[in-house]
Motif scaffolding. Structure first.
Motif, PDB file in Angstrom:
ATOM      1  N   TYR A   1      -4.071  -1.392 -14.766  1.00  0.00           N
ATOM      2  CA  TYR A   1      -2.966  -2.248 -15.171  1.00  0.00           C
ATOM      3  C   TYR A   1      -2.797  -3.472 -14.288  1.00  0.00           C
ATOM      4  CZ  TYR A   1      -1.468   1.305 -18.423  1.00  0.00           C
ATOM      5  OH  TYR A   1      -1.428   2.175 -19.476  1.00  0.00           O
ATOM      6  N   LEU A   2      -3.506  -3.515 -13.183  1.00  0.00           N
ATOM      7  CA  LEU A   2      -3.304  -4.576 -12.207  1.00  0.00           C
ATOM      8  C   LEU A   2      -4.311  -5.703 -12.394  1.00  0.00           C
ATOM      9  CD1 LEU A   2      -2.494  -2.361  -9.117  1.00  0.00           C
ATOM     10  CD2 LEU A   2      -0.909  -3.522 -10.673  1.00  0.00           C
TER      11      LEU A   2
ATOM     12  N   GLN B   1       0.825  -1.212   0.000  1.00  0.00           N
ATOM     13  CA  GLN B   1       0.000   0.000   0.000  1.00  0.00           C
ATOM     14  C   GLN B   1       0.861   1.265   0.000  1.00  0.00           C
ATOM     15  OE1 GLN B   1      -3.286   0.061  -0.518  1.00  0.00           O
ATOM     16  NE2 GLN B   1      -3.090  -2.142  -0.740  1.00  0.00           N
ATOM     17  N   ARG B   2       1.972   1.197   0.700  1.00  0.00           N
ATOM     18  CA  ARG B   2       2.889   2.341   0.757  1.00  0.00           C
ATOM     19  C   ARG B   2       3.619   2.529  -0.572  1.00  0.00           C
ATOM     20  NH1 ARG B   2       8.039   2.077   1.549  1.00  0.00           N
ATOM     21  NH2 ARG B   2       8.007  -0.014   2.413  1.00  0.00           N
ATOM     22  N   LEU B   3       3.857   1.426  -1.298  1.00  0.00           N
ATOM     23  CA  LEU B   3       4.630   1.491  -2.541  1.00  0.00           C
ATOM     24  C   LEU B   3       3.780   1.767  -3.784  1.00  0.00           C
ATOM     25  CD1 LEU B   3       7.044  -1.458  -1.759  1.00  0.00           C
ATOM     26  CD2 LEU B   3       7.660   0.954  -1.964  1.00  0.00           C
ATOM     27  N   LEU B   4       2.474   1.560  -3.695  1.00  0.00           N
ATOM     28  CA  LEU B   4       1.615   1.776  -4.868  1.00  0.00           C
ATOM     29  C   LEU B   4       1.740   3.175  -5.478  1.00  0.00           C
ATOM     30  CD1 LEU B   4      -1.655  -0.206  -4.143  1.00  0.00           C
ATOM     31  CD2 LEU B   4      -0.107  -0.493  -6.080  1.00  0.00           C
ATOM     32  N   PRO B   5       1.821   4.237  -4.685  1.00  0.00           N
ATOM     33  CA  PRO B   5       2.009   5.563  -5.309  1.00  0.00           C
ATOM     34  C   PRO B   5       3.304   5.660  -6.118  1.00  0.00           C
ATOM     35  CG  PRO B   5       1.272   5.802  -3.048  1.00  0.00           C
ATOM     36  CD  PRO B   5       1.589   4.350  -3.245  1.00  0.00           C
ATOM     37  N   LYS B   6       4.342   4.948  -5.691  1.00  0.00           N
ATOM     38  CA  LYS B   6       5.597   4.947  -6.445  1.00  0.00           C
ATOM     39  C   LYS B   6       5.424   4.241  -7.782  1.00  0.00           C
ATOM     40  CE  LYS B   6       8.463   5.353  -2.411  1.00  0.00           C
ATOM     41  NZ  LYS B   6       9.666   5.061  -1.737  1.00  0.00           N
ATOM     42  N   LEU B   7       4.683   3.149  -7.781  1.00  0.00           N
ATOM     43  CA  LEU B   7       4.400   2.449  -9.035  1.00  0.00           C
ATOM     44  C   LEU B   7       3.605   3.351  -9.970  1.00  0.00           C
ATOM     45  CD1 LEU B   7       4.500  -0.123 -10.757  1.00  0.00           C
ATOM     46  CD2 LEU B   7       2.446  -0.914  -9.552  1.00  0.00           C
ATOM     47  N   SER B   8       2.633   4.053  -9.432  1.00  0.00           N
ATOM     48  CA  SER B   8       1.837   4.988 -10.243  1.00  0.00           C
ATOM     49  C   SER B   8       2.713   6.053 -10.876  1.00  0.00           C
ATOM     50  CB  SER B   8       0.759   5.661  -9.390  1.00  0.00           C
ATOM     51  OG  SER B   8      -0.212   4.734  -9.008  1.00  0.00           O
ATOM     52  N   THR B   9       3.609   6.622 -10.095  1.00  0.00           N
ATOM     53  CA  THR B   9       4.520   7.648 -10.614  1.00  0.00           C
ATOM     54  C   THR B   9       5.419   7.071 -11.696  1.00  0.00           C
ATOM     55  OG1 THR B   9       4.492   8.823  -8.521  1.00  0.00           O
ATOM     56  CG2 THR B   9       6.342   9.282  -9.987  1.00  0.00           C
ATOM     57  N   TYR B  10       5.952   5.886 -11.464  1.00  0.00           N
ATOM     58  CA  TYR B  10       6.830   5.240 -12.433  1.00  0.00           C
ATOM     59  C   TYR B  10       6.114   5.036 -13.768  1.00  0.00           C
ATOM     60  CZ  TYR B  10      10.350   2.077 -14.297  1.00  0.00           C
ATOM     61  OH  TYR B  10      11.322   1.504 -15.076  1.00  0.00           O
ATOM     62  N   LEU B  11       4.841   4.651 -13.696  1.00  0.00           N
ATOM     63  CA  LEU B  11       4.062   4.417 -14.911  1.00  0.00           C
ATOM     64  C   LEU B  11       3.555   5.716 -15.530  1.00  0.00           C
ATOM     65  CD1 LEU B  11       2.056   1.282 -13.752  1.00  0.00           C
ATOM     66  CD2 LEU B  11       3.859   1.344 -15.488  1.00  0.00           C
TER      67      LEU B  11
ATOM     68  N   HIS C   1       1.278   7.819 -14.110  1.00  0.00           N
ATOM     69  CA  HIS C   1      -0.115   8.076 -13.784  1.00  0.00           C
ATOM     70  C   HIS C   1      -0.229   9.215 -12.773  1.00  0.00           C
ATOM     71  CE1 HIS C   1      -0.736   3.628 -14.912  1.00  0.00           C
ATOM     72  NE2 HIS C   1      -0.883   4.400 -15.970  1.00  0.00           N
ATOM     73  N   VAL C   2      -1.346   9.908 -12.834  1.00  0.00           N
ATOM     74  CA  VAL C   2      -1.599  11.020 -11.923  1.00  0.00           C
ATOM     75  C   VAL C   2      -1.931  10.498 -10.526  1.00  0.00           C
ATOM     76  CG1 VAL C   2      -3.116  12.993 -11.481  1.00  0.00           C
ATOM     77  CG2 VAL C   2      -2.360  12.505 -13.800  1.00  0.00           C
ATOM     78  N   ASN C   3      -2.619   9.363 -10.461  1.00  0.00           N
ATOM     79  CA  ASN C   3      -3.004   8.790  -9.176  1.00  0.00           C
ATOM     80  C   ASN C   3      -3.110   7.273  -9.280  1.00  0.00           C
ATOM     81  OD1 ASN C   3      -5.568   8.273 -10.365  1.00  0.00           O
ATOM     82  ND2 ASN C   3      -6.145  10.377  -9.914  1.00  0.00           N
ATOM     83  N   ILE C   4      -3.380   6.637  -8.158  1.00  0.00           N
ATOM     84  CA  ILE C   4      -3.421   5.171  -8.107  1.00  0.00           C
ATOM     85  C   ILE C   4      -4.562   4.601  -8.942  1.00  0.00           C
ATOM     86  CG2 ILE C   4      -3.753   3.195  -6.564  1.00  0.00           C
ATOM     87  CD1 ILE C   4      -2.203   4.751  -4.451  1.00  0.00           C
ATOM     88  N   SER C   5      -5.654   5.320  -9.069  1.00  0.00           N
ATOM     89  CA  SER C   5      -6.779   4.782  -9.846  1.00  0.00           C
ATOM     90  C   SER C   5      -6.382   4.545 -11.300  1.00  0.00           C
ATOM     91  CB  SER C   5      -8.002   5.696  -9.755  1.00  0.00           C
ATOM     92  OG  SER C   5      -7.723   6.950 -10.334  1.00  0.00           O
ATOM     93  N   GLY C   6      -5.472   5.348 -11.831  1.00  0.00           N
ATOM     94  CA  GLY C   6      -4.980   5.109 -13.190  1.00  0.00           C
ATOM     95  C   GLY C   6      -4.166   3.835 -13.284  1.00  0.00           C
TER      96      GLY C   6
END
Length: 164
Positions: A139-140, A118-128, A130-135
Motif C-alpha cells: 500500500y505504500l 519504524q516504530r509506528l509501522l506495525p500500528k499502521l499494519s494492524t489498523y489496515l 494486515h498480519v505483518n508489515i510486508s502486507g
C-alpha cells in the motif's frame, strides 16, 4: 459493508471491524470529522433498529453491496472530475485505492511530525488489518512528497554519524 449499529461506538470514536482480512476482528479508531458525519447518519438510522441492523443501507433499506458502493464511488469520482489522464476506463481510481492513499498520507504525516516511523509501522499494519508489515508495503506507493520526507530523514541521520 457488514458494519452493524453495535459495531459503531461514536462516543469512543471506534469502529469494530469484524472478521475482515484473514477472519480477524479489530478495533479501528476514527477521527472527529468522521465521528461528526457518522453521528448525523446515526440520528437518521437508529430509531427502531436493532443492534444487529446493518449500518450502511440503500435508500430502499437494502444492504449496501460492494458493487453498489463501487458504482456510487465511480459516479462521485466522475462528478468530482478525478480522472487519470491517458488511462482508459479500467485504469481509473477505485474505491479500494483509498486504502493506498490513506497509508501513504499517514506515513507522510508521521515523517512531517518527526515521529518514529519504524516504530509506528506495525500500528499502521494492524489498523489496515494486515498480519505483518510486508502486507502493508503493497500500500505504500512512493510519492514525490514521501520520497522527499524519507530522504530528508536519511540525510539528517547520515550527517549525525561519526566519521569512520
Amino acid at each position: 459493508m457488514s458494519l452493524t449499529l453495535a459495531d459503531v461506538a461514536l462516543e469512543e470514536g471506534v469502529l469494530c471491524v469484524r472478521e475482515s482480512k484473514f477472519y480477524k476482528t479489530r478495533l479501528a479508531p476514527i477521527g472527529h470529522d468522521l465521528v461528526r458525519i457518522l453521528s448525523r447518519h446515526a440520528s437518521r438510522r437508529r430509531e427502531g433498529q436493532s443492534a444487529e441492523s446493518l449500518w450502511f443501507l440503500t435508500r430502499q433499506s437494502a444492504p449496501v453491496t460492494l458493487q453498489h458502493a463501487e458504482r456510487v464511488f465511480c459516479r462521485l469520482r466522475v462528478k468530482a472530475n478525478v480522472v487519470c489522464a491517458g488511462a482508459g476506463p479500467r485504469h481509473q481510481r477505485r474505491l479500494h485505492d483509498l486504502r493506498h492513499s490513506f497509508a501513504v498520507h499517514r506515513l507522510l504525516s508521521w515523517y512531517r511530525q518527526g515521529a518514529g516511523v519504524q516504530r509506528l509501522l506495525p500500528k499502521l499494519s494492524t489498523y489496515l488489518g494486515h498480519v505483518n508489515i510486508s502486507g502493508t508495503q503493497r500500500y505504500l506507493t512512493l510519492t514525490p512528497d514521501l520520497l522527499r520526507e524519507a530522504s530528508a530523514r536519511f540525510e539528517h541521520y547520515a550527517m549525525e554519524m561519526p566519521n569512520a
